[in-house]
Each structure stands twice: as C-alpha cells, then as structure tokens.
Design a protein around this motif. Structure first.
Motif, PDB file in Angstrom:
ATOM      1  N   ASN A  96       1.156  -0.895   0.167  1.00 64.74           N
ATOM      2  CA  ASN A  96       0.034  -0.353  -0.105  1.00 64.74           C
ATOM      3  C   ASN A  96       0.974   1.639   0.073  1.00 64.74           C
ATOM      4  O   ASN A  96       2.411   1.403   0.308  1.00 64.74           O
ATOM      5  CB  ASN A  96      -1.153   0.163   1.027  1.00 64.74           C
ATOM      6  CG  ASN A  96      -0.760  -0.404   2.589  1.00 64.74           C
ATOM      7  OD1 ASN A  96       0.264   0.608   2.224  1.00 64.74           O
ATOM      8  ND2 ASN A  96      -0.981  -1.061   3.574  1.00 64.74           N
ATOM      9  N   LEU A  97       0.302   2.592  -0.093  1.00 58.88           N
ATOM     10  CA  LEU A  97       0.609   3.482  -0.516  1.00 58.88           C
ATOM     11  C   LEU A  97       1.884   3.427   0.850  1.00 58.88           C
ATOM     12  O   LEU A  97       2.856   4.074   1.456  1.00 58.88           O
ATOM     13  CB  LEU A  97      -0.117   5.086  -0.057  1.00 58.88           C
ATOM     14  CG  LEU A  97       0.306   6.179  -0.699  1.00 58.88           C
ATOM     15  CD1 LEU A  97       1.307   6.360  -2.144  1.00 58.88           C
ATOM     16  CD2 LEU A  97      -0.767   7.187  -0.103  1.00 58.88           C
ATOM     17  N   LEU A  98       1.373   3.740   2.269  1.00 60.22           N
ATOM     18  CA  LEU A  98       1.976   4.036   3.225  1.00 60.22           C
ATOM     19  C   LEU A  98       3.589   3.515   3.368  1.00 60.22           C
ATOM     20  O   LEU A  98       4.175   3.680   3.454  1.00 60.22           O
ATOM     21  CB  LEU A  98       1.273   3.891   4.808  1.00 60.22           C
ATOM     22  CG  LEU A  98       1.849   4.353   6.060  1.00 60.22           C
ATOM     23  CD1 LEU A  98       2.272   5.427   5.756  1.00 60.22           C
ATOM     24  CD2 LEU A  98       1.082   3.896   7.003  1.00 60.22           C
TER      25      LEU A  98
ATOM     26  N   ALA B 233       5.560   4.124   1.261  1.00 62.39           N
ATOM     27  CA  ALA B 233       6.304   5.536   1.501  1.00 62.39           C
ATOM     28  C   ALA B 233       7.722   5.456   2.590  1.00 62.39           C
ATOM     29  O   ALA B 233       7.877   6.091   3.014  1.00 62.39           O
ATOM     30  CB  ALA B 233       5.188   6.420   2.314  1.00 62.39           C
ATOM     31  N   LEU B 234       7.069   4.252   3.267  1.00 57.19           N
ATOM     32  CA  LEU B 234       7.690   3.433   4.225  1.00 57.19           C
ATOM     33  C   LEU B 234       9.531   3.679   3.359  1.00 57.19           C
ATOM     34  O   LEU B 234      10.723   3.193   5.072  1.00 57.19           O
ATOM     35  CB  LEU B 234       7.273   2.824   5.231  1.00 57.19           C
ATOM     36  CG  LEU B 234       7.047   3.390   5.824  1.00 57.19           C
ATOM     37  CD1 LEU B 234       6.184   2.481   7.096  1.00 57.19           C
ATOM     38  CD2 LEU B 234       7.522   3.839   7.309  1.00 57.19           C
TER      39      LEU B 234
ATOM     40  N   THR C 117       9.192   3.008  -2.496  1.00 57.38           N
ATOM     41  CA  THR C 117       8.793   3.769  -3.727  1.00 57.38           C
ATOM     42  C   THR C 117       9.034   5.083  -4.022  1.00 57.38           C
ATOM     43  O   THR C 117       8.980   5.818  -4.815  1.00 57.38           O
ATOM     44  CB  THR C 117       7.228   3.825  -3.921  1.00 57.38           C
ATOM     45  OG1 THR C 117       6.899   3.564  -2.807  1.00 57.38           O
ATOM     46  CG2 THR C 117       7.043   1.127  -3.999  1.00 57.38           C
ATOM     47  N   SER C 118       8.607   5.348  -2.463  1.00 61.42           N
ATOM     48  CA  SER C 118       8.801   6.896  -2.642  1.00 61.42           C
ATOM     49  C   SER C 118      10.039   7.450  -2.570  1.00 61.42           C
ATOM     50  O   SER C 118      10.463   8.690  -3.240  1.00 61.42           O
ATOM     51  CB  SER C 118       8.317   7.764  -0.876  1.00 61.42           C
ATOM     52  OG  SER C 118       6.486   7.251  -1.474  1.00 61.42           O
ATOM     53  N   PHE C 119      11.598   7.294  -2.859  1.00 55.66           N
ATOM     54  CA  PHE C 119      12.759   7.804  -2.317  1.00 55.66           C
ATOM     55  C   PHE C 119      13.551   5.769  -2.797  1.00 55.66           C
ATOM     56  O   PHE C 119      12.570   5.039  -2.682  1.00 55.66           O
ATOM     57  CB  PHE C 119      13.027   8.054  -1.262  1.00 55.66           C
ATOM     58  CG  PHE C 119      12.454   7.422   0.198  1.00 55.66           C
ATOM     59  CD1 PHE C 119      14.062   6.249   0.182  1.00 55.66           C
ATOM     60  CD2 PHE C 119      11.528   6.869   0.287  1.00 55.66           C
ATOM     61  CE1 PHE C 119      13.009   5.883   1.827  1.00 55.66           C
ATOM     62  CE2 PHE C 119      11.339   6.665   2.010  1.00 55.66           C
ATOM     63  CZ  PHE C 119      11.741   6.322   2.949  1.00 55.66           C
TER      64      PHE C 119
ATOM     65  N   ALA D 202       8.198   8.015   8.196  1.00 51.00           N
ATOM     66  CA  ALA D 202       8.083   7.669   6.797  1.00 51.00           C
ATOM     67  C   ALA D 202       8.826   9.427   5.650  1.00 51.00           C
ATOM     68  O   ALA D 202       9.563   9.090   5.543  1.00 51.00           O
ATOM     69  CB  ALA D 202       7.329   7.345   5.728  1.00 51.00           C
ATOM     70  N   ALA D 203       8.351  10.364   6.576  1.00 52.33           N
ATOM     71  CA  ALA D 203       8.454  11.752   5.564  1.00 52.33           C
ATOM     72  C   ALA D 203       9.416  12.419   6.091  1.00 52.33           C
ATOM     73  O   ALA D 203      10.378  12.333   5.903  1.00 52.33           O
ATOM     74  CB  ALA D 203       7.458  12.772   6.640  1.00 52.33           C
ATOM     75  N   HIS D 204       9.651  11.583   7.966  1.00 50.15           N
ATOM     76  CA  HIS D 204      11.334  11.784   8.511  1.00 50.15           C
ATOM     77  C   HIS D 204      12.275  10.837   8.106  1.00 50.15           C
ATOM     78  O   HIS D 204      13.166  11.227   7.921  1.00 50.15           O
ATOM     79  CB  HIS D 204      11.153  10.702   9.819  1.00 50.15           C
ATOM     80  CG  HIS D 204      12.291  11.554  10.395  1.00 50.15           C
ATOM     81  ND1 HIS D 204      13.232  10.535  11.096  1.00 50.15           N
ATOM     82  CD2 HIS D 204      13.728  12.529  11.673  1.00 50.15           C
ATOM     83  CE1 HIS D 204      14.625  10.840  11.856  1.00 50.15           C
ATOM     84  NE2 HIS D 204      14.525  11.814  11.996  1.00 50.15           N
ATOM     85  N   SER D 205      11.991  10.124   7.654  1.00 49.15           N
ATOM     86  CA  SER D 205      13.231   8.831   7.191  1.00 49.15           C
ATOM     87  C   SER D 205      12.858   8.886   5.685  1.00 49.15           C
ATOM     88  O   SER D 205      14.592   9.386   5.793  1.00 49.15           O
ATOM     89  CB  SER D 205      12.620   7.476   7.155  1.00 49.15           C
ATOM     90  OG  SER D 205      12.037   6.691   8.803  1.00 49.15           O
TER      91      SER D 205
END
Length: 137
Positions: free
Chosen positions: A2-4, A7-8, A11-13, A113-116
């Motif tokens: 899933n998206l979360l 994000a961990l 896929t987001s980075f 996720a944002a912090h990481s």
C-alpha cells in the motif's frame, strides 16, 4: 504494497536496501567537510528514531522517550554491523505495521515515513559525495 508501506522505503525514494548495499564501516565513518555527521551517525539517527516510532506504533510505548539520544555515536565496525541489522529489521517491522494500521499507528508511521525520506535522501547524497554510490547507477 500500500501507499504507506511504499512511503516507508522503496517507492517514494531510493530503496533503503540499495542505499545500504556494500556500505563499509571505513566509508560510513568518513567525515565530509561541512557535514556535522558521518553516514554511520546518520544511519544511527535513522535507527534510533525508527525504533522509538515503531514502539509507539506497535503499542509497546505510550510516549516518545524523554531521554532518547536521537544522534547516538557508532563506536566501531561491530556496532555499525549491528546498526545495519537494526535498520533492516525496523524497515521490515514498519512495513508490516503499515499493512493494516490503527489510526494512531497510521499517524506515527506517516510521520516516520516523512522523517525517514528526508534522512535517506541525505544518505544518498553523502554516498555520492564520498564516491561510494552503490553500483548500477
């Protein structure tokens, strides 16, 4: 996934596994002029803050620890190897918790996720500056 979960990491980075690939203690402990931490120190920060966040998300803790040393040192190669294992275990746990999280866990994991993502970006940049970017890119 899933998206979360994405994000961990992955896929987001850049995938954290890729960012950790073939990273030696020698390279991780090298200083970069103008940067207040080494790669090892940055990874230790990621690990300790992830552990505190995961303890909250999983219900093992009620509050953020007041006495948390958010920027612990990494004394030697053995401690660095242990740190790499802790990071990988934390990523696995975070993704598992993100599969079907409670509202509280979702909020904590979103913050994690944002912090990481911010700090994994720093890891990528430092690896490039040090000339130890993982092969294949």
């Amino acid at each position: 996934m899933n998206l979360l979960q994405g994000a961990l990491g992955g896929t987001s980075f850049p995938d954290p596994e890729r960012l950790l690939a073939n990273l030696s203690w020698e390279d991780a402990s090298r200083s970069v002029i103008g940067v207040p931490y080494t790669l090892a120190g940055l990874l230790a920060h990621l690990a300790v803050t992830a552990r505190a966040s995961l303890d909250l998300a999983a219900g093992r803790a009620e509050n953020w620890p007041d006495d948390l040393d958010a920027w612990p040192g990494v004394a030697d190669e053995a401690a660095f190897r242990t740190l790499l294992v802790e990071l990988r275990l934390g990523l696995t746990e975070a993704r598992a918790l993100a599969d079907s999280p409670s509202d509280r866990a979702r909020d904590i994991l979103t913050d994690l996720a944002a912090h990481s993502a911010y700090h994994w970006g720093q890891v990528a940049l430092l690896r490039r500056v040090l000339g130890v970017w993982p092969e294949g890119e």
